[in-house]
Design a protein around this motif. Sequence first.
Motif, PDB file in Angstrom:
ATOM      1  N   GLU A 108       0.935  -1.303   0.047  1.00  0.00           N
ATOM      2  CA  GLU A 108      -0.057  -0.010   0.130  1.00  0.00           C
ATOM      3  C   GLU A 108       0.962   1.017   0.068  1.00  0.00           C
ATOM      4  O   GLU A 108       1.957   1.025   0.791  1.00  0.00           O
ATOM      5  CB  GLU A 108      -0.762   0.111   1.086  1.00  0.00           C
ATOM      6  CG  GLU A 108      -1.937  -0.976   1.114  1.00  0.00           C
ATOM      7  CD  GLU A 108      -3.138  -0.800   2.080  1.00  0.00           C
ATOM      8  OE1 GLU A 108      -3.099   0.069   2.830  1.00  0.00           O
ATOM      9  OE2 GLU A 108      -4.111  -1.556   2.184  1.00  0.00           O
ATOM     10  N   TYR A 109       0.585   2.236  -0.773  1.00  0.00           N
ATOM     11  CA  TYR A 109       1.163   3.507  -0.826  1.00  0.00           C
ATOM     12  C   TYR A 109       0.456   4.577  -0.110  1.00  0.00           C
ATOM     13  O   TYR A 109      -0.742   4.857  -0.276  1.00  0.00           O
ATOM     14  CB  TYR A 109       1.539   3.718  -2.377  1.00  0.00           C
ATOM     15  CG  TYR A 109       2.157   2.774  -3.021  1.00  0.00           C
ATOM     16  CD1 TYR A 109       3.658   2.711  -2.784  1.00  0.00           C
ATOM     17  CD2 TYR A 109       1.778   1.902  -3.646  1.00  0.00           C
ATOM     18  CE1 TYR A 109       4.569   1.724  -3.443  1.00  0.00           C
ATOM     19  CE2 TYR A 109       2.676   0.965  -4.265  1.00  0.00           C
ATOM     20  CZ  TYR A 109       3.890   0.824  -4.185  1.00  0.00           C
ATOM     21  OH  TYR A 109       4.463  -0.138  -4.757  1.00  0.00           O
ATOM     22  N   SER A 139       0.015   9.037   0.742  1.00  0.00           N
ATOM     23  CA  SER A 139      -0.620   9.750  -0.181  1.00  0.00           C
ATOM     24  C   SER A 139       0.655  11.065  -0.532  1.00  0.00           C
ATOM     25  O   SER A 139       0.379  11.902  -1.316  1.00  0.00           O
ATOM     26  CB  SER A 139      -1.809  10.582   0.354  1.00  0.00           C
ATOM     27  OG  SER A 139      -1.734  11.026   1.443  1.00  0.00           O
ATOM     28  N   ASP A 159       5.758   9.031  -1.623  1.00  0.00           N
ATOM     29  CA  ASP A 159       5.075   7.697  -1.806  1.00  0.00           C
ATOM     30  C   ASP A 159       4.835   7.599  -3.372  1.00  0.00           C
ATOM     31  O   ASP A 159       5.068   6.475  -3.897  1.00  0.00           O
ATOM     32  CB  ASP A 159       3.544   7.692  -0.964  1.00  0.00           C
ATOM     33  CG  ASP A 159       3.865   7.838   0.356  1.00  0.00           C
ATOM     34  OD1 ASP A 159       4.727   6.979   1.081  1.00  0.00           O
ATOM     35  OD2 ASP A 159       3.187   8.612   0.973  1.00  0.00           O
ATOM     36  N   LEU A 160       4.451   8.669  -3.959  1.00  0.00           N
ATOM     37  CA  LEU A 160       4.300   8.466  -5.509  1.00  0.00           C
ATOM     38  C   LEU A 160       5.738   8.138  -5.966  1.00  0.00           C
ATOM     39  O   LEU A 160       5.959   7.333  -6.877  1.00  0.00           O
ATOM     40  CB  LEU A 160       3.693   9.684  -5.894  1.00  0.00           C
ATOM     41  CG  LEU A 160       3.135   9.752  -7.354  1.00  0.00           C
ATOM     42  CD1 LEU A 160       1.823  10.475  -7.580  1.00  0.00           C
ATOM     43  CD2 LEU A 160       4.188  10.026  -8.422  1.00  0.00           C
ATOM     44  N   GLY A 217       8.005   6.496  -4.892  1.00  0.00           N
ATOM     45  CA  GLY A 217       8.093   5.339  -4.026  1.00  0.00           C
ATOM     46  C   GLY A 217       7.667   4.356  -5.214  1.00  0.00           C
ATOM     47  O   GLY A 217       8.043   3.133  -5.457  1.00  0.00           O
ATOM     48  N   VAL A 218       6.396   4.618  -5.728  1.00  0.00           N
ATOM     49  CA  VAL A 218       5.788   3.703  -6.477  1.00  0.00           C
ATOM     50  C   VAL A 218       6.562   3.214  -7.738  1.00  0.00           C
ATOM     51  O   VAL A 218       6.665   2.324  -8.221  1.00  0.00           O
ATOM     52  CB  VAL A 218       4.175   4.261  -7.178  1.00  0.00           C
ATOM     53  CG1 VAL A 218       3.674   3.119  -8.011  1.00  0.00           C
ATOM     54  CG2 VAL A 218       3.558   4.633  -5.867  1.00  0.00           C
ATOM     55  N   ASP A 243       9.733   1.251  -6.744  1.00  0.00           N
ATOM     56  CA  ASP A 243       9.387  -0.236  -6.584  1.00  0.00           C
ATOM     57  C   ASP A 243       9.106  -0.879  -8.075  1.00  0.00           C
ATOM     58  O   ASP A 243       9.559  -1.937  -8.172  1.00  0.00           O
ATOM     59  CB  ASP A 243       8.280  -0.398  -5.929  1.00  0.00           C
ATOM     60  CG  ASP A 243       8.359  -0.152  -4.369  1.00  0.00           C
ATOM     61  OD1 ASP A 243       9.477  -0.084  -3.967  1.00  0.00           O
ATOM     62  OD2 ASP A 243       7.274  -0.122  -3.680  1.00  0.00           O
ATOM     63  N   THR A 291      -2.084   4.218  -6.237  1.00  0.00           N
ATOM     64  CA  THR A 291      -2.011   5.117  -5.013  1.00  0.00           C
ATOM     65  C   THR A 291      -3.630   5.631  -4.616  1.00  0.00           C
ATOM     66  O   THR A 291      -3.603   6.134  -3.572  1.00  0.00           O
ATOM     67  CB  THR A 291      -1.235   6.508  -5.474  1.00  0.00           C
ATOM     68  OG1 THR A 291      -1.851   7.234  -6.663  1.00  0.00           O
ATOM     69  CG2 THR A 291       0.094   6.298  -5.978  1.00  0.00           C
TER      70      THR A 291
END
Length: 387
Positions: free
Chosen positions: A2-3, A5, A9-10, A12-13, A16, A29
Amino acid sequence: MEYGSHVSDLLGVFRDRGALSRTDVSSLTGLSRSTVNGRLSALSGVGLITPIEGGASTGGRPSSRFEFRADRATVLCADIGATGFIAAVCDLGGNPLARIDRTIDVWEGPERVLPAVLEAFRELAVPTELWGIAIGVPGPVEFAARRVVNPPIMTGWDRFDMAEWAAEHYDVPLIVENDANARAVAEARVHRVDNVIGLKLGTGVGAGLVFNGQIIRGDKGAAGDIGHTRAAIVDDRPRDCRCGSFDCVEAYASGWALQRELTELGIPTSGVRDIVDLVARGDIETVRRVRAAGRVIGEAVADLVSILNPRTIALSGQLAECDEILMSGIRERVYQRAAPLVTRDLRIERSTLGASAGVTGLALIACDALLSSASLERILDAASRAV
Ligand SMILES: [Zn+2]
């Protein structure tokens, strides 16, 4: 996974998952299309992501998929072991771009070892902006304070102010990490496995624990130090350990203990490399002792496996080059001792990352900090002020 907000984090997507379209990012997201667009343009603006060719066109907008730009900046890493270090310049994806190996003796202390590291760093060409420094050490690390604490073997390193040392030479953040933790992170991230025990088997014996994607450090940074737990298989005569105690796992199963045993048998060795060579040549005494060392390590690891239920145990370090001779004993004891449920899908194997495992993990840990929400906000703020 799970990411969150935040813009980090974006990013990080992308770190990954590789190349993604706007729609992929929205669905991963849960962020609205307009929020995604705003953040993609901010991250493109600072060069951390870039549009790539080949995306499907949607609704008449320009076709665009994006990917993380690992080549945006670099991190200098040094993976310090007991008898040598590897210095490398890595990109933001953790990939080593160039590397230097040096022989040192970690017991000589930071005043001797760190200048050698600095010299190696200066020899490495840094192709883009330097954003961080990462040092791995074979001892417990207080991560937030960036220093070694109560190391059983690293005389002179206890509480040495490595941040102050780094600040004298570089104007970028420093992270300090335990060497086995760094290897476990490399294993988990490169092979996309969530629950990993990374065993570093060299002069000493260490374990790094990465579970649910996070390093388990423990309260004092000493989690995973299996080398100085009590060996399950012991001789009648207690064996002294270099930590000052006796009958530790290291006193039976480490590179230094094997050297001690072989010396007593009249087989002198000058380092772990010689043990690996003797095994490769089929020297019967050495093979026998390395197998026994595997069983001692296996007993220690079996408890960790039962308690933590990893998916992968990855072996790295020079002694791991003994390969099946060492690994068969580890497997034997782990499968004997741990419950069928925890061993059902367990993999025990040598790291495919070879000697670069440590620097790769260090770079990834440094990049997590450099691209964390607070750091990324500073980068984006600076860029918006510069406009
Ligand atoms: Zn010990």
